[in-house]
Motif scaffolding. Structure first.
Motif, PDB file in Angstrom:
ATOM      1  N   UNK A  71       0.806  -1.209   0.000  1.00 39.72           N
ATOM      2  CA  UNK A  71       0.000   0.000   0.000  1.00 39.72           C
ATOM      3  C   UNK A  71       0.837   1.255   0.000  1.00 39.72           C
ATOM      4  N   UNK A  72       0.149   2.402   0.007  1.00 40.42           N
ATOM      5  CA  UNK A  72       0.846   3.687  -0.053  1.00 40.42           C
ATOM      6  C   UNK A  72       1.557   3.983   1.257  1.00 40.42           C
ATOM      7  N   UNK A  73       2.420   5.004   1.233  1.00 35.57           N
ATOM      8  CA  UNK A  73       3.198   5.313   2.422  1.00 35.57           C
ATOM      9  C   UNK A  73       2.350   5.912   3.541  1.00 35.57           C
ATOM     10  N   UNK A  74       1.228   6.541   3.203  1.00 37.19           N
ATOM     11  CA  UNK A  74       0.299   7.067   4.195  1.00 37.19           C
ATOM     12  C   UNK A  74      -1.113   6.931   3.654  1.00 37.19           C
ATOM     13  N   UNK A  75      -2.058   6.983   4.537  1.00 36.54           N
ATOM     14  CA  UNK A  75      -3.448   7.074   4.091  1.00 36.54           C
ATOM     15  C   UNK A  75      -3.679   8.524   3.734  1.00 36.54           C
ATOM     16  N   UNK A  76      -4.117   8.763   2.532  1.00 34.71           N
ATOM     17  CA  UNK A  76      -4.321  10.143   2.132  1.00 34.71           C
ATOM     18  C   UNK A  76      -5.532  10.297   1.257  1.00 34.71           C
ATOM     19  N   UNK A  77      -5.963  11.510   1.122  1.00 34.05           N
ATOM     20  CA  UNK A  77      -7.102  11.818   0.280  1.00 34.05           C
ATOM     21  C   UNK A  77      -6.658  12.204  -1.130  1.00 34.05           C
ATOM     22  N   UNK A  78      -5.353  12.296  -1.336  1.00 39.36           N
ATOM     23  CA  UNK A  78      -4.801  12.637  -2.642  1.00 39.36           C
ATOM     24  C   UNK A  78      -3.679  11.663  -2.970  1.00 39.36           C
ATOM     25  N   UNK A  79      -3.617  11.222  -4.228  1.00 42.66           N
ATOM     26  CA  UNK A  79      -2.547  10.325  -4.657  1.00 42.66           C
ATOM     27  C   UNK A  79      -2.065  10.741  -6.040  1.00 42.66           C
ATOM     28  N   UNK A  80      -0.774  10.560  -6.282  1.00 42.55           N
ATOM     29  CA  UNK A  80      -0.222  10.806  -7.606  1.00 42.55           C
ATOM     30  C   UNK A  80      -0.677   9.661  -8.497  1.00 42.55           C
ATOM     31  N   UNK A  81      -1.352   9.993  -9.596  1.00 42.29           N
ATOM     32  CA  UNK A  81      -1.857   8.946 -10.486  1.00 42.29           C
ATOM     33  C   UNK A  81      -1.058   8.831 -11.779  1.00 42.29           C
ATOM     34  N   UNK A  82      -0.163   9.769 -12.013  1.00 46.71           N
ATOM     35  CA  UNK A  82       0.672   9.716 -13.198  1.00 46.71           C
ATOM     36  C   UNK A  82       1.587  10.920 -13.242  1.00 46.71           C
ATOM     37  N   UNK A  83       2.458  10.937 -14.253  1.00 40.39           N
ATOM     38  CA  UNK A  83       3.365  12.080 -14.387  1.00 40.39           C
ATOM     39  C   UNK A  83       3.764  12.249 -15.839  1.00 40.39           C
ATOM     40  N   UNK A  84       4.247  13.437 -16.135  1.00 40.75           N
ATOM     41  CA  UNK A  84       4.823  13.720 -17.447  1.00 40.75           C
ATOM     42  C   UNK A  84       6.089  14.522 -17.223  1.00 40.75           C
ATOM     43  N   UNK A  85       7.161  14.098 -17.860  1.00 46.84           N
ATOM     44  CA  UNK A  85       8.392  14.858 -17.848  1.00 46.84           C
ATOM     45  C   UNK A  85       8.340  15.772 -19.067  1.00 46.84           C
ATOM     46  N   UNK A  86       8.598  17.051 -18.849  1.00 45.29           N
ATOM     47  CA  UNK A  86       8.507  18.014 -19.944  1.00 45.29           C
ATOM     48  C   UNK A  86       9.807  18.794 -20.084  1.00 45.29           C
ATOM     49  N   UNK A  87      10.068  19.275 -21.273  1.00 46.17           N
ATOM     50  CA  UNK A  87      11.210  20.136 -21.555  1.00 46.17           C
ATOM     51  C   UNK A  87      10.641  21.432 -22.099  1.00 46.17           C
ATOM     52  N   UNK A  88      10.765  22.503 -21.303  1.00 44.45           N
ATOM     53  CA  UNK A  88      10.199  23.804 -21.660  1.00 44.45           C
ATOM     54  C   UNK A  88      11.216  24.899 -21.348  1.00 44.45           C
ATOM     55  N   UNK A  89      10.915  26.121 -21.787  1.00 43.06           N
ATOM     56  CA  UNK A  89      11.841  27.231 -21.602  1.00 43.06           C
ATOM     57  C   UNK A  89      11.995  27.630 -20.135  1.00 43.06           C
ATOM     58  N   UNK A  90      10.878  27.630 -19.396  1.00 44.05           N
ATOM     59  CA  UNK A  90      10.935  28.116 -18.019  1.00 44.05           C
ATOM     60  C   UNK A  90       9.689  27.677 -17.250  1.00 44.05           C
ATOM     61  N   UNK A  91       9.635  28.081 -15.976  1.00 48.02           N
ATOM     62  CA  UNK A  91       8.513  27.708 -15.116  1.00 48.02           C
ATOM     63  C   UNK A  91       7.194  28.262 -15.655  1.00 48.02           C
ATOM     64  N   UNK A  92       7.217  29.443 -16.250  1.00 47.41           N
ATOM     65  CA  UNK A  92       5.981  30.005 -16.804  1.00 47.41           C
ATOM     66  C   UNK A  92       5.372  29.085 -17.860  1.00 47.41           C
ATOM     67  N   UNK A  93       6.207  28.515 -18.699  1.00 50.47           N
ATOM     68  CA  UNK A  93       5.701  27.590 -19.718  1.00 50.47           C
ATOM     69  C   UNK A  93       5.189  26.294 -19.082  1.00 50.47           C
ATOM     70  N   UNK A  94       5.884  25.825 -18.035  1.00 45.40           N
ATOM     71  CA  UNK A  94       5.420  24.636 -17.309  1.00 45.40           C
ATOM     72  C   UNK A  94       4.062  24.918 -16.654  1.00 45.40           C
ATOM     73  N   UNK A  95       3.908  26.106 -16.095  1.00 42.69           N
ATOM     74  CA  UNK A  95       2.627  26.490 -15.492  1.00 42.69           C
ATOM     75  C   UNK A  95       1.515  26.535 -16.531  1.00 42.69           C
ATOM     76  N   UNK A  96       1.821  27.029 -17.721  1.00 43.23           N
ATOM     77  CA  UNK A  96       0.806  27.079 -18.784  1.00 43.23           C
ATOM     78  C   UNK A  96       0.341  25.670 -19.143  1.00 43.23           C
ATOM     79  N   UNK A  97       1.275  24.721 -19.230  1.00 42.41           N
ATOM     80  CA  UNK A  97       0.885  23.337 -19.517  1.00 42.41           C
ATOM     81  C   UNK A  97       0.026  22.785 -18.385  1.00 42.41           C
ATOM     82  N   UNK A  98       0.442  23.018 -17.143  1.00 44.48           N
ATOM     83  CA  UNK A  98      -0.301  22.506 -15.998  1.00 44.48           C
ATOM     84  C   UNK A  98      -1.712  23.087 -15.952  1.00 44.48           C
ATOM     85  N   UNK A  99      -1.846  24.351 -16.259  1.00 47.27           N
ATOM     86  CA  UNK A  99      -3.169  24.990 -16.229  1.00 47.27           C
ATOM     87  C   UNK A  99      -4.120  24.402 -17.270  1.00 47.27           C
TER      88      UNK A  99
END
Length: 113
Positions: A71-99
């Motif tokens: 099982x998970x390391x703690x009981x929680x109401x939120x869990x990571x269900x997936x991820x994407x590694x991205x290559x972008x110019x800066x945090x602003x571009x990463x934020x735009x993708x996340x939004x």
């Protein structure tokens, strides 16, 4: 810069997805597929994780032996269900993708090397 977007699923999101009819779920999954296709030029790797109940956790708390549990390391109401590694110019571009993420209600962004 390289970042990892971690898609975090809440209990409510999981319940809402489960409550959808087949057509609703299919539309939700298609929206995610479109998001990945639209941003394919920035995504270097991605994966969907198996459900949290399939996790195995190793605790390295400084004791004599690591403790391995199912099982998970703690009981929680939120869990990571997936991820994407991205290559972008800066945090602003990463934020735009996340939004623009069409699924889980939380996206954590971390720089990666």
């Amino acid at each position: 810069m390289k970042y990892v977007l971690m898609f975090v699923e809440t209990e409510q999101f999981a319940q809402d997805l489960e409550a959808m009819d087949e057509a609703g779920r299919e539309a939700a999954f298609e929206a995610v597929g479109r998001w990945f296709a639209e941003h394919a030029d920035k995504i270097t790797h991605h994966t969907h994780l198996h459900p949290v109940h399939t996790a195995t956790t190793v605790r390295l708390d400084g004791g004599a032996e690591p403790i391995v549990t199912d099982g998970p390391f703690i009981e929680g109401k939120e869990v990571v269900s997936g991820f994407a590694e991205i290559e972008v110019a800066d945090l602003d571009e990463a934020l735009a993708l996340a939004r623009s993420w069409p699924a889980c209600p939380i996206v954590e962004i971390r720089p990666a090397s």
